[in-house]
Design a protein around this motif. Structure first.
Motif, short mmCIF file in Angstrom:
data_model
loop_
_atom_site.label_atom_id
_atom_site.label_comp_id
_atom_site.label_asym_id
_atom_site.label_seq_id
_atom_site.Cartn_x
_atom_site.Cartn_y
_atom_site.Cartn_z
N ALA A 1 -8.47 20.84 48.23
CA ALA A 1 -9.82 20.57 48.75
C ALA A 1 -10.03 21.20 50.12
O ALA A 1 -11.15 21.45 50.53
N LYS A 2 -8.95 21.38 50.85
CA LYS A 2 -8.97 21.85 52.24
C LYS A 2 -9.65 20.86 53.19
O LYS A 2 -10.15 21.23 54.26
N SER A 3 -9.69 19.60 52.78
CA SER A 3 -10.20 18.53 53.65
C SER A 3 -9.96 17.22 52.92
O SER A 3 -10.22 17.13 51.71
N GLY A 4 -9.48 16.21 53.62
CA GLY A 4 -9.28 14.93 52.92
C GLY A 4 -8.74 13.84 53.81
O GLY A 4 -8.38 14.06 54.97
N ARG B 1 -5.53 8.81 65.27
CA ARG B 1 -6.96 8.84 65.02
C ARG B 1 -7.40 10.17 64.42
O ARG B 1 -8.31 10.24 63.60
N THR B 2 -6.72 11.24 64.84
CA THR B 2 -7.21 12.58 64.50
C THR B 2 -6.96 12.97 63.04
O THR B 2 -7.51 13.96 62.57
N TRP B 3 -6.14 12.20 62.33
CA TRP B 3 -5.85 12.59 60.95
C TRP B 3 -6.60 11.76 59.92
O TRP B 3 -6.25 11.76 58.74
N HIS B 4 -7.66 11.04 60.34
CA HIS B 4 -8.44 10.32 59.33
C HIS B 4 -8.94 11.30 58.28
O HIS B 4 -8.84 11.08 57.08
N LEU B 5 -9.49 12.37 58.77
CA LEU B 5 -9.96 13.44 57.88
C LEU B 5 -9.34 14.72 58.42
O LEU B 5 -9.48 15.02 59.60
N GLY B 6 -8.65 15.47 57.57
CA GLY B 6 -8.02 16.66 58.11
C GLY B 6 -7.67 17.67 57.04
O GLY B 6 -7.95 17.47 55.85
N TYR B 7 -7.10 18.76 57.49
CA TYR B 7 -6.67 19.82 56.59
C TYR B 7 -5.37 20.41 57.13
O TYR B 7 -5.20 20.58 58.33
N LEU B 8 -4.44 20.70 56.22
CA LEU B 8 -3.18 21.32 56.59
C LEU B 8 -3.13 22.73 56.01
O LEU B 8 -3.37 22.92 54.81
N GLU B 9 -2.83 23.70 56.85
CA GLU B 9 -2.59 25.06 56.34
C GLU B 9 -1.37 24.98 55.41
O GLU B 9 -0.53 24.09 55.58
N PRO B 10 -1.27 25.89 54.43
CA PRO B 10 -0.17 25.79 53.45
C PRO B 10 1.21 25.61 54.10
O PRO B 10 2.00 24.79 53.65
N ASP C 1 1.90 24.28 56.99
CA ASP C 1 1.97 22.93 57.56
C ASP C 1 2.09 21.88 56.47
O ASP C 1 2.76 20.85 56.64
N ALA C 2 1.45 22.15 55.34
CA ALA C 2 1.54 21.22 54.22
C ALA C 2 2.98 21.16 53.72
O ALA C 2 3.51 20.07 53.45
N GLU C 3 3.61 22.33 53.61
CA GLU C 3 5.02 22.38 53.18
C GLU C 3 5.89 21.56 54.12
O GLU C 3 6.73 20.77 53.72
N LYS C 4 5.66 21.78 55.40
CA LYS C 4 6.45 21.08 56.42
C LYS C 4 6.22 19.57 56.32
O LYS C 4 7.15 18.77 56.40
N THR C 5 4.95 19.22 56.12
CA THR C 5 4.60 17.80 56.04
C THR C 5 5.25 17.15 54.83
O THR C 5 5.74 16.03 54.91
N LEU C 6 5.27 17.87 53.71
CA LEU C 6 5.91 17.33 52.50
C LEU C 6 7.38 16.99 52.79
O LEU C 6 7.89 15.97 52.31
N SER C 7 7.99 17.83 53.61
CA SER C 7 9.41 17.57 53.91
C SER C 7 9.58 16.40 54.88
O SER C 7 10.66 15.82 54.98
N LEU C 8 8.50 16.09 55.59
CA LEU C 8 8.57 15.00 56.58
C LEU C 8 8.27 13.63 55.98
O LEU C 8 8.54 12.60 56.59
N ILE C 9 7.65 13.62 54.79
CA ILE C 9 7.22 12.33 54.22
C ILE C 9 8.42 11.42 53.99
O ILE C 9 9.41 11.82 53.37
N GLU C 10 8.31 10.22 54.52
CA GLU C 10 9.41 9.26 54.41
C GLU C 10 9.26 8.43 53.15
O GLU C 10 8.14 8.14 52.72
N ARG C 11 10.40 8.02 52.61
CA ARG C 11 10.38 7.02 51.54
C ARG C 11 10.43 5.68 52.25
O ARG C 11 11.46 5.26 52.76
N VAL C 12 9.26 5.03 52.32
CA VAL C 12 9.13 3.84 53.17
C VAL C 12 9.88 2.67 52.55
O VAL C 12 9.80 2.47 51.34
#
Lengths: 290, 335
Positions: free
Chosen positions: A42-45, A268-277, A279-290
């Protein structure tokens, strides 16, 4: 990933907590990962609004909700996403249930796709109501709970997932008084108390506390819990009985907006946002199993 | 004196003074509660909701016979509309009833988002529409609701003029798939269909009187004076057709264009702002149909004013929405 998906398979969550806890944690991780992937299309969410309720959605679809292979099963439990902007986290779960092809997910928000930022009950099987305009969901849930009771569907419960800043909406309290007046014991409001609206913390923007006191004063039975603790969420949800007539139930899930990705946590800044590909890859690696 | 105004004595001389007791005594056209109770005898899907107005709108008649399918939400209209949406997903056909201003205007977003967008079979009985609440003032008037509802996709909008047509339209629309908005008057609306013997047909313009010099297209409360105006003009040798536009959406554009091909002048009379209401629907139909050469005159509430305070009958006089006013406007149009 398998989710219990048949009427026969449906059992109250409390019967097998150990397995289910791990299942919920896995599913919550899956929800967060899919959210990042789909928002990439979507490039926004709404990243952080999904992350705060990932364990809640995962628990609901891990043996709590009475659902079947038929998304229109009349005796099912219903779930209304009153905070409709977290739909991107629900779509992958509904696809896993077999309600629509996984390929649909790849069309998320593209022209003509059934899957938009807010869910459409007429286009997305498994969506019990179209939402997006905050404050409506609890009234709709009250109507469903009343309708189910009038129709004699006594085992069917109605779950409404609301935001916390959403509680500013006056219609929430109109619904709260009606649910109490009509003794809708088959209605459960789950408040995702993620502490923030768009503009800041709820207490800065327009205070919502005391949430428990407010619902209690309206005649509701209130439970509070840690909304990221899979075990606690499962046992609290399992304790919600099915009584067509009685006090409506409110579960206040204390959560953190953006939980699961450290740099988004209570941001606050990530309520609505977009990750460049990248950054998205990096973020996927950062996601914690809570 | 009894404190229950519904029990007070009424005399014909009170008509026109429009006190509350008169209003209650004359509400013979509030047949919705009765008709729905009859329908519900044989249809388990029908339920009725109101917002602390069951005596005013006679939904009490339904409650007496079907108390298990009657819901009073209190003064809580938006919640009422959304609750009805939830009930509709459970297989019910809920009818929600309250003053038009508190539903057609106050609940516009709930009607759009919760009823029309998901196309649910909820029926809205919006009564005391237009300026029929007279000196209650603008807060209680609804002179914008045709415009609002006419622009909502999936919504059927109906303006039955009297008890016969209200009962008929309720019966004819039970199985309409999506939501329906019934725009009705104050329940003391003069009989038209009983008197003329005309056949009411949902979805099409109904011609109550043929004419060749001009036509009056009316909806709701303006239909009866339109008919009397045509009768008066006939005595002067002027032939005026009278057409009931009870179905405001979907609008019978073809019927309107056909009418325009037969008469050179059309006067549209409505208890609504002259913008966005029935006159606009007629203008849209003529433009879309490529029909030119017909003079269209809009008679309704002025574009940039809120109605004066006063008894409704006096207000209709003031705004030319009574028989004499319609005759006067028609003479001007023909001059």
């Amino acid at each position: 990933m398998l989710i219990r998906a048949t009427v026969d398979a449906w059992k109250p969550a409390a019967e097998e907590p150990a397995d289910l806890v791990e299942e919920v944690r896995d599913l919550a991780l899956f929800i967060r990962r899919e959210t990042v992937r789909l928002i990439g299309i979507a490039k926004s969410g709404h990243f952080t609004s999904v992350f705060s309720c990932a364990e809640l959605l995962a628990a609901l679809y891990s043996g709590v909700l009475r659902v079947s292979e038929d998304p229109a099963w009349p005796d099912r439990d219903r779930l209304i996403l009153s905070k409709g902007h977290c739909a991107v986290g629900l779509y992958p779960v509904l696809a896993n249930l077999g309600y629509f092809p996984h390929e649909w997910l790849d069309t998320y928000t593209r022209v003509g796709s059934p899957l938009g930022d807010h869910p459409d009950m007429r286009r997305v099987p498994g969506t019990d109501f179209s939402s997006g305009s905050l404050g409506h969901g609890l009234s709709i849930g009250a109507g469903m709970a009343l309708g189910n009771r009038m129709a004699g569907r006594d085992d069917s419960r109605v779950w409404v997932l609301t935001g916390d800043q959403e509680l500013n909406e006056g219609q929430i309290w109109e619904a709260a008084q009606a649910a109490s007046h009509y003794r809708l014991g088959n209605l459960v409001a789950v408040v995702d108390r993620n502490q923030m609206g768009l503009d800041g913390t709820t207490e800065e923007v327009m205070s919502v506390e005391p949430i428990a006191g407010r619902f209690e004063s309206f005649g509701w039975e209130v439970t509070e819990l840690d909304g990221h603790d899979a075990r606690g969420v499962l046992s609290a949800f399992a304790a919600v009985g099915s009584e067509p007539e009685g006090r409506p139930k409110c579960v206040i899930a204390n959560t953190r907006k953006g939980r699961g990705v450290p740099y988004m946590d209570l941001s606050r800044t990530w309520h609505l946002g977009y990750l460049e590909p990248a950054d998205a890859e990096k973020t996927l690696s950062l996601i914690e199993r809570v | 004196m009894t404190s229950d105004i519904t029990e007070r004595a009424w005399t014909p001389e009170q008509d026109g003074s429009w006190d509350l007791a008169t209003s209650y005594r004359l509400c013979e056209s509030f047949v919705a509660g009765q008709v729905l109770a009859d329908l519900a005898d044989h249809d388990d899907r029908i339920a009725v909701l109101t917002a602390d107005l069951k005596f005013s709108n006679r939904t009490r008649d339904f409650e007496l016979r079907h108390p298990d399918r009657f819901v009073n939400t209190g003064i809580c209209e938006q919640n009422m509309v959304s609750m009805a949406a939830g009930m509709a997903t459970c297989g019910y056909v809920p009818y929600v009833a309250t003053f038009a201003s508190f539903i057609g205007l106050l609940c516009a977003e709930q009607i759009r988002t919760d009823l029309a967008y998901p196309n649910l079979p909820v029926r809205i009985i919006a009564h005391h529409t237009g300026i029929s609440l007279g000196f209650y003032g603008t807060s209680h008037h609804a002179t914008e609701d045709i415009g609002i509802t006419r622009s909502i996709a999936n919504l059927t909008v109906l303006g039955p003029a009297d008890a016969v047509s209200l009962g008929e339209v309720l019966r004819q629309t039970v199985d309409v798939e999506g939501p329906v908005y019934f725009r009705i008057g104050r329940g003391r609306d003069e009989d038209v269909y009983g008197r003329t013997g005309a056949r009411f047909e949902f979805g099409r313009l109904t011609t109550l009187r043929e004419g060749t010099d001009a036509a009056i297209v009316a909806t709701g409360v303006t239909l009866a004076p339109a008919l009397r105006a045509a009768e008066e003009l006939a005595r002067e040798g002027v032939s005026v057709a009278v057409v009931d536009a009870h179905t405001l959406r979907p609008f019978d554009a073809e019927g309107l264009c056909e009418l325009a091909s037969r008469v050179p002048r059309i006067l549209v009379a409505e208890e609504h702002n002259v913008y966005t209401g029935l006159a606009s629907a007629c203008a849209d139909a003529l433009v879309d149909g490529g029909v030119g050469g017909v003079r269209l005159h809009r008679l309704g509430l002025p574009v940039d004013e809120y109605a004066l305070i006063g008894p409704p009958t006096r207000l209709y006089e003031h705004y030319d929405l009574d028989t004499a006013g319609i005759v006067r406007r028609m003479r001007n149009l023909l001059a």
